[in-house]
Design an enzyme around this catalytic site. Structure first.
Site, PDB file in Angstrom:
ATOM      1  N   SER A 124       0.837  -1.201   0.000  1.00 42.48           N
ATOM      2  CA  SER A 124       0.000   0.000   0.000  1.00 42.48           C
ATOM      3  C   SER A 124       0.870   1.249   0.000  1.00 42.48           C
ATOM      4  CB  SER A 124      -0.868  -0.009   1.266  1.00 42.48           C
ATOM      5  OG  SER A 124      -1.426   1.261   1.476  1.00 42.48           O
ATOM      6  N   ALA A 125       0.347   2.307  -0.591  1.00 46.52           N
ATOM      7  CA  ALA A 125       1.042   3.595  -0.575  1.00 46.52           C
ATOM      8  C   ALA A 125       1.241   4.104   0.846  1.00 46.52           C
ATOM      9  CB  ALA A 125       0.238   4.610  -1.386  1.00 46.52           C
ATOM     10  N   TYR A 148      -1.884  -1.299  10.660  1.00 47.59           N
ATOM     11  CA  TYR A 148      -2.143  -1.777   9.297  1.00 47.59           C
ATOM     12  C   TYR A 148      -0.951  -1.445   8.393  1.00 47.59           C
ATOM     13  CZ  TYR A 148      -3.725  -1.738   4.484  1.00 47.59           C
ATOM     14  OH  TYR A 148      -3.796  -1.939   3.125  1.00 47.59           O
ATOM     15  N   LYS A 152       2.081  -3.911   6.502  1.00 49.56           N
ATOM     16  CA  LYS A 152       2.472  -3.927   5.076  1.00 49.56           C
ATOM     17  C   LYS A 152       3.982  -3.730   4.948  1.00 49.56           C
ATOM     18  CE  LYS A 152      -1.533  -4.609   3.232  1.00 49.56           C
ATOM     19  NZ  LYS A 152      -1.819  -5.918   2.668  1.00 49.56           N
ATOM     20  N   TYR A 176      -0.352  -0.149  -3.833  1.00 48.26           N
ATOM     21  CA  TYR A 176      -1.580   0.393  -4.432  1.00 48.26           C
ATOM     22  C   TYR A 176      -1.837   1.798  -3.903  1.00 48.26           C
ATOM     23  CZ  TYR A 176      -2.595  -4.671  -4.634  1.00 48.26           C
ATOM     24  OH  TYR A 176      -2.552  -6.029  -4.792  1.00 48.26           O
TER      25      TYR A 176
HETATM   26  P1  NAD Z   1     -11.095  -6.931   0.924  1.00 46.87           P
HETATM   27  O1  NAD Z   1     -11.333  -6.944   2.387  1.00 46.87           O
HETATM   28  O2  NAD Z   1     -12.234  -6.648   0.016  1.00 46.87           O
HETATM   29  O3  NAD Z   1     -10.444  -8.323   0.465  1.00 46.87           O
HETATM   30  C1  NAD Z   1      -9.588  -9.056   1.296  1.00 46.87           C
HETATM   31  C2  NAD Z   1     -10.041 -10.513   1.250  1.00 46.87           C
HETATM   32  O4  NAD Z   1      -9.169 -11.291   2.065  1.00 46.87           O
HETATM   33  C3  NAD Z   1     -11.454 -10.719   1.787  1.00 46.87           C
HETATM   34  O5  NAD Z   1     -12.190 -11.483   0.854  1.00 46.87           O
HETATM   35  C4  NAD Z   1     -11.256 -11.470   3.106  1.00 46.87           C
HETATM   36  O6  NAD Z   1     -12.328 -12.334   3.368  1.00 46.87           O
HETATM   37  C5  NAD Z   1      -9.947 -12.197   2.831  1.00 46.87           C
HETATM   38  N1  NAD Z   1      -9.140 -12.535   4.008  1.00 46.87           N
HETATM   39  C6  NAD Z   1      -8.674 -11.704   4.983  1.00 46.87           C
HETATM   40  N2  NAD Z   1      -7.911 -12.391   5.849  1.00 46.87           N
HETATM   41  C7  NAD Z   1      -7.876 -13.675   5.410  1.00 46.87           C
HETATM   42  C8  NAD Z   1      -7.245 -14.846   5.867  1.00 46.87           C
HETATM   43  N3  NAD Z   1      -6.488 -14.853   6.977  1.00 46.87           N
HETATM   44  N4  NAD Z   1      -7.414 -15.995   5.166  1.00 46.87           N
HETATM   45  C9  NAD Z   1      -8.167 -16.018   4.047  1.00 46.87           C
HETATM   46  N5  NAD Z   1      -8.793 -14.933   3.561  1.00 46.87           N
HETATM   47  C10 NAD Z   1      -8.642 -13.774   4.240  1.00 46.87           C
HETATM   48  O7  NAD Z   1      -9.892  -5.910   0.657  1.00 46.87           O
HETATM   49  P2  NAD Z   1      -9.339  -5.326  -0.710  1.00 46.87           P
HETATM   50  O8  NAD Z   1      -9.681  -3.879  -0.773  1.00 46.87           O
HETATM   51  O9  NAD Z   1      -9.702  -6.191  -1.834  1.00 46.87           O
HETATM   52  O10 NAD Z   1      -7.767  -5.403  -0.428  1.00 46.87           O
HETATM   53  C11 NAD Z   1      -6.986  -6.499  -0.875  1.00 46.87           C
HETATM   54  C12 NAD Z   1      -5.557  -6.299  -0.392  1.00 46.87           C
HETATM   55  O11 NAD Z   1      -5.060  -5.065  -0.894  1.00 46.87           O
HETATM   56  C13 NAD Z   1      -5.423  -6.241   1.131  1.00 46.87           C
HETATM   57  O12 NAD Z   1      -4.234  -6.901   1.510  1.00 46.87           O
HETATM   58  C14 NAD Z   1      -5.316  -4.749   1.402  1.00 46.87           C
HETATM   59  O13 NAD Z   1      -4.592  -4.470   2.573  1.00 46.87           O
HETATM   60  C15 NAD Z   1      -4.565  -4.272   0.171  1.00 46.87           C
HETATM   61  N6  NAD Z   1      -4.792  -2.856  -0.140  1.00 46.87           N
HETATM   62  C16 NAD Z   1      -6.067  -2.396  -0.287  1.00 46.87           C
HETATM   63  C17 NAD Z   1      -6.286  -1.036  -0.561  1.00 46.87           C
HETATM   64  C18 NAD Z   1      -7.683  -0.490  -0.690  1.00 46.87           C
HETATM   65  O14 NAD Z   1      -7.843   0.731  -0.620  1.00 46.87           O
HETATM   66  N7  NAD Z   1      -8.712  -1.303  -0.902  1.00 46.87           N
HETATM   67  C19 NAD Z   1      -5.189  -0.159  -0.696  1.00 46.87           C
HETATM   68  C20 NAD Z   1      -3.901  -0.682  -0.552  1.00 46.87           C
HETATM   69  C21 NAD Z   1      -3.706  -2.023  -0.278  1.00 46.87           C
END
Ligand code: NAD
Ligand code: UDP
Length: 334
Positions: A124-125, A148, A152, A176
């Site tokens: 993540s940024a 959080y 990362k 991201y």
């Molecule tokens: P999201 O919560 O929609 O998706 C994450 C998925 O991981 C979910 O389906 C959840 O059920 C699953 N999950 C979590 N812990 C788990 C575990 N221990 N075992 C199995 N499944 C598990 O989130 P997202 O927005 O799709 O983000 C995806 C990734 O990208 C994450 O790692 C998040 O930190 C990273 N990210 C997201 C953003 C954002 O703004 N959405 C920005 C930067 C980074």
């Protein structure tokens, strides 16, 4: 390639499954559904006309994860599974460190055991902290103000060390920026639980009448109009960035920003959303949100230079697609 997508039922993961399937890859998903619904994967199948093998497992569970690796021939892992709510991570640091770090360790261990050498990690940024914008991959990471962000940064360091010790591994650490929008079908999108923390789902819920108005967190930042500036990127562009990463990844550890390179203020986003969807969005200016930084946008040139990847969809696409998902689609239910 046969790709294991952890967290594939989630927001970014489900769009990436679509992009992978459309590019001809075979997809296996491991997700415990702690923040998503199995129905989303049915919709991915509906969009692509392709099958997905789904394992409802927690990827911090080493035995369950090893079972997947033992039963499948896996060419690469994309590790999305993680907890992502910044505020919640301050209240529950152990839950966040445990889930986000142990999942990465268990997966890396399984890769080592079963000879899987391609690993793409969702960073993540937020790891840039209060560096000077635009954020460049070579900048030193600054301590984050929340568990959080720390989870990362620590995962990045762990994977860097693991890749150094395993020179035949190819690891991508993808940072991201702010993913928004949804698939143009309106079938998959972001489904926040409770009141959204992030601005785009908050905006769409105000537009829908589920929430009364947007609270704009501060208009006294040193930015174009005083409101916070972010680099919003269409979730499908982000998804396609993962397909490109798998194609182009070479041995070693490689860090890439996935952003557009353009900073957009909160008020600019509100105006764009109103114009794209021909509606009025009530808002009020409130105090700054603790922990927010003034500006966060990418120097997006490295992914373009090395991989030929750039974000193709503009702010109008992001606003239209986000609103289509909220306004016309039926959200998946558990
Ligand atoms: P999201 O919560 O929609 O998706 C994450 C998925 O991981 C979910 O389906 C959840 O059920 C699953 N999950 C979590 N812990 C788990 C575990 N221990 N075992 C199995 N499944 C598990 O989130 P997202 O927005 O799709 O983000 C995806 C990734 O990208 C994450 O790692 C998040 O930190 C990273 N990210 C997201 C953003 C954002 O703004 N959405 C920005 C930067 C980074
Ligand atoms: N924001 C806002 N009102 C909200 C949610 C967010 O004004 O209800 C602002 C926030 O201060 C930031 C931008 O919108 O400037 C993006 O916030 P978001 O939580 O979506 O992403 P992040 O803070 O992780 O970049």
């Amino acid at each position: 390639m046969n790709i294991l997508v952890t967290g594939g039922a989630g927001y970014i993961g489900s769009h990436t499954c679509v992009a992978l399937l459309e590019a001809g890859h075979t997809v296996m998903v491991a997700d415990n559904l702690c923040n998503s619904q199995a129905e989303t994967l049915e919709r991915v199948k509906q969009i692509t006309g392709r099958e997905i093998t789904f394992y409802q497992i927690d990827v911090t569970d080493e035995a369950a994860t090893n079972t997947v690796f033992a039963s499948q021939s896996i060419d690469g892992v994309i590790h999305f599974a993680g907890l992502k709510a910044v505020g919640e991570s301050v209240a529950k640091p152990l839950v966040y460190y445990y889930n986000n770090l142990v999942s990465t360790m268990v997966l890396a261990k399984a890769c080592q055991k079963y000879g899987v050498k391609r690993f793409v990690f969702s960073s993540s940024a937020t790891v840039y902290g209060e560096n000077q914008v635009p954020f460049v991959e070579s900048m030193p990471l600054l301590p984050s103000t929340n568990p959080y962000g720390e989870s990362k940064a620590i995962s990045e360091r762990m994977l860097t060390d693991i890749a150094k010790a395993n020179p035949d591994w190819s690891v991508a650490l993808l940072r991201y920026f702010n993913p928004v929008g949804a698939h143009a079908s309106g079938l998959i999108g972001e489904v926040p639980t409770g009141i959204p923390n992030n601005i785009m789902p908050y905006i769409t819920q105000v537009a829908k009448g589920k929430l009364d108005k947007l609270r704009v967190f501060g208009n006294d930042y040193p930015t174009v109009d005083g409101t916070g500036v972010r680099d919003y990127i269409h979730v499908l562009d982000l998804a396609e960035g993962h397909v490109t990463a798998l194609d182009k990844l070479t041995k070693g550890v490689h860090v890439y920003n996935l952003g557009t390179g353009h900073g957009i203020s909160v008020l600019q986003l509100v105006k764009a959303f109103e114009e794209a969807n021909d509606l009025h969005l009530p808002y009020e200016i409130t105090a700054r949100r603790p922990g927010d930084i003034a500006e966060c946008y990418a120097d997006a040139s490295k992914a373009k230079r090395d991989w030929g990847w750039t974000a193709k969809r503009d702010l109008v696409d992001m606003c239209r697609d986000a609103w289509r998902f909220e306004s016309v689609s039926k959200e998946p239910s558990p």
